[in-house]
Design an enzyme around this catalytic site. Structure first.
Site, short mmCIF file in Angstrom:
data_model
loop_
_atom_site.label_atom_id
_atom_site.label_comp_id
_atom_site.label_asym_id
_atom_site.label_seq_id
_atom_site.Cartn_x
_atom_site.Cartn_y
_atom_site.Cartn_z
CE LYS A 109 90.75 87.15 40.49
NZ LYS A 109 90.60 86.99 41.95
N GLY A 222 92.70 70.14 51.86
CA GLY A 222 93.78 71.03 51.46
C GLY A 222 94.81 71.15 52.57
N GLY A 224 97.39 73.74 51.95
CA GLY A 224 98.13 74.87 51.40
C GLY A 224 98.07 76.06 52.35
CG ASN A 225 98.25 80.98 52.42
OD1 ASN A 225 97.18 81.57 52.42
ND2 ASN A 225 99.31 81.42 53.08
P1 NAD Z 1 97.43 76.44 47.80
O1 NAD Z 1 97.84 76.25 46.39
O2 NAD Z 1 98.40 77.00 48.79
O3 NAD Z 1 96.90 75.04 48.41
C1 NAD Z 1 95.99 74.24 47.76
C2 NAD Z 1 95.91 72.91 48.51
O4 NAD Z 1 94.87 72.12 47.91
C3 NAD Z 1 97.18 72.08 48.45
O5 NAD Z 1 97.43 71.50 49.72
C4 NAD Z 1 96.83 70.97 47.46
O6 NAD Z 1 97.54 69.77 47.69
C5 NAD Z 1 95.36 70.81 47.77
N1 NAD Z 1 94.62 70.10 46.72
C6 NAD Z 1 94.67 70.26 45.38
N2 NAD Z 1 93.88 69.37 44.77
C7 NAD Z 1 93.30 68.62 45.75
C8 NAD Z 1 92.40 67.55 45.77
N3 NAD Z 1 91.89 67.04 44.64
N4 NAD Z 1 92.04 67.03 46.98
C9 NAD Z 1 92.54 67.52 48.12
N5 NAD Z 1 93.41 68.53 48.16
C10 NAD Z 1 93.78 69.09 47.00
O7 NAD Z 1 96.10 77.33 47.70
P2 NAD Z 1 95.49 78.30 48.81
O8 NAD Z 1 96.06 79.66 48.62
O9 NAD Z 1 95.54 77.65 50.13
O10 NAD Z 1 93.97 78.39 48.29
C11 NAD Z 1 93.03 77.37 48.55
C12 NAD Z 1 91.63 77.86 48.17
O11 NAD Z 1 91.36 79.06 48.89
C13 NAD Z 1 91.42 78.23 46.70
O12 NAD Z 1 90.07 77.96 46.38
C14 NAD Z 1 91.64 79.74 46.69
O13 NAD Z 1 90.96 80.36 45.59
C15 NAD Z 1 90.99 80.10 48.00
N6 NAD Z 1 91.43 81.40 48.54
C16 NAD Z 1 92.74 81.64 48.82
C17 NAD Z 1 93.10 82.86 49.36
C18 NAD Z 1 94.53 83.14 49.75
O14 NAD Z 1 94.77 84.21 50.31
N7 NAD Z 1 95.47 82.24 49.54
C19 NAD Z 1 92.14 83.87 49.57
C20 NAD Z 1 90.81 83.59 49.29
C21 NAD Z 1 90.46 82.35 48.77
#
Ligand code: NAD
Length: 431
Positions: A109, A222, A224-225
């Protein structure tokens, strides 16, 4: 100072988690010492000529926790509160995540202490290039492969790649870094990978428990992605998502959007911004009930998918989980506290732990690196089929062990991961 009064330290937490598993496995002293600390740590200074003509020096880190099973792999974050201990913890968790899905990579990391909100694109580019110049001799496709993370994007990865290749005599070495755009060394399927991976493991859990996906409904934290692609595949399997929650930037609050007959993913996508925030007024107009954000966890559903933040299922919120919930699939990293774990275990809720459930992302990054190294790119279908195979067999290995040894799923995942890395260190003659 008393431990309870000190600030939370994620590396101490990562070490405590490891110590517990090391005890269960009765690891010898040498192996414990090796695995509870990173193998290598780099701290660098990155001088940058700012747009106003002044020079600022940014602090950068790279930690390679363990590379006994293959080159280290892990993101690089830009964050004003980045610390060496955070990077150490995240590198440690990457080692276990890669091991549990059995990909031939170790854990790494990196980070730079900076806030991209207050930096121009040119200044960010200089930070990327400066970080690579300082660390170029110690990273690379065969040693340590960075990726995007908090506040770093595909653009940052391309600047880093360009600098790395320039230093390396213009050789095209796209396998140095992952998370690149498709067409510039990125892999098809990467954007779907984490969310789909969550649902591949969820599908297997349902199969094992004799539950038909069509007979289930879920609530997701959530949008997001990870959440969007998890919802996409889960609904394609026949499941119904009745509630999603997300952060509302305008109101500085989170809301949960509920439709008992099932949310319409495409409709909500059309109302969402690129940060995964849903437009509240539009959702209301489309017939969604708008609830306080924390209510996502109280829904009368069979499945909960936390896919937003860490520490969302904790000693307090765990009490609000409905009796109907049978499965929690952890899309987010660290969504469940150890206190909540105890309650979930007692209640017999089946947890698919983060290091397994969300490992689809790093697995696809591994595929990206493989494709780059051979300069031959696969069709999306091939990527996703390979991802399914990996996630399914990792799920089976963890759930088999959990059943045979009567372990909590999170412990079973850790036991497999730590065992694999310990064995690799032993086989190499390190311990
Ligand atoms: P993102 O930034 O695309 O989405 C995050 C989402 O969380 C958004 O919809 C946001 O509105 C929501 N959010 C933020 N605060 C909130 C709250 N208090 N209550 C409800 N919703 C809330 O992020 P992502 O890439 O989807 O990642 C989400 C999680 O998955 C993180 O913990 C990340 O570390 C983990 N993760 C992501 C990946 C990846 O490939 N993107 C891989 C492994 C783990």
């Amino acid at each position: 100072m008393e431990k309870s009064k000190r600030a939370f330290n994620s590396f101490e937490m990562a070490q405590a988690q490891f110590d517990r598993i090391a005890d269960m496995l009765e690891l010898d002293q040498g192996t414990r010492e090796l695995l509870r600390n990173p193998l290598r740590e780099y701290t660098v200074a990155i001088p940058v000529r700012m747009d106003d003509g002044t020079t600022r020096v940014f602090r950068g880190y790279r930690v390679q926790h363990n590379d006994a099973r293959g080159p280290a792999k892990g993101g690089i974050r830009f964050h004003p509160h980045e610390t060496l201990d955070t990077v150490r913890a995240l590198a440690t968790w990457m080692t276990w995540k890669c091991a549990v899905v059995d990909i031939p990579l170790g854990g790494g990391k990196g980070g730079v202490v900076c806030d991209p909100h207050n930096l121009s694109a040119r200044e960010q580019e200089q930070i990327c290039r400066g970080w690579v110049r300082q660390i170029a001799a110690d990273v690379g496709p065969l040693r340590d492969v960075p990726a995007p993370d908090v506040m770093t994007s595909a653009q940052h990865m391309l600047w880093m790649l360009d600098e790395y290749e320039t230093i390396n005599h213009m050789n095209r070495l796209a396998g140095f870094i992952t998370g690149k755009p498709v067409g510039m060394g990125g892999s098809l399927g990467r954007k779907e990978a984490t969310g789909y991976g969550v649902v591949f493991t969820l599908r297997e859990a349902l199969k094992m428990m004799g539950i038909r996906p069509e007979a289930t409904c879920a609530s997701v934290q959530g949008f997001g992605n990870v959440a969007q692609y998890a919802i996409e595949l889960y609904t394609r399997l026949g499941g119904t998502v009745t509630c999603v929650s997300c952060w509302d930037q305008k109101d500085q609050a989170s809301y949960a959007y509920r439709k008992r007959e099932g949310i319409d993913l495409e409709e909500l996508r059309g109302m969402a911004d690129r940060f995964g925030g849903i437009d509240k007024e539009k959702a209301q107009a489309a017939g969604y009930e708008v609830l306080p954000g924390e209510q996502w966890i109280e829904q009368e559903v069979d499945i909960l998918i936390p896919a937003a933040l860490e520490n969302q299922i904790n000693a307090e919120t765990v009490q609000r989980i409905s009796k109907r919930v049978r499965i929690i699939a952890e899309g987010a990293n660290g969504p469940t506290s150890p206190e909540a774990d105890k309650v979930l275990h007692e209640r017999g809720i089946f947890v698919i732990p983060d290091l397994l459930a969300n490992a689809g992302g790093v697995t696809c990054s591994y595929f990206e690196q493989v494709q780059c190294n051979m300069n031959y790119f696969w069709e999306k279908e091939e990527v996703l089929t390979k991802l399914d195979t990996k996630m399914t067999s990792a799920f089976k290995a963890v759930s088999d062990l959990a059943r045979k040894q009567n372990l909590y799923m999170r412990d079973a995942a850790y036991v497999i991961a730590v065992n694999r890395v310990a064995q690799a260190c032993k086989d190499r003659g390190w311990v």
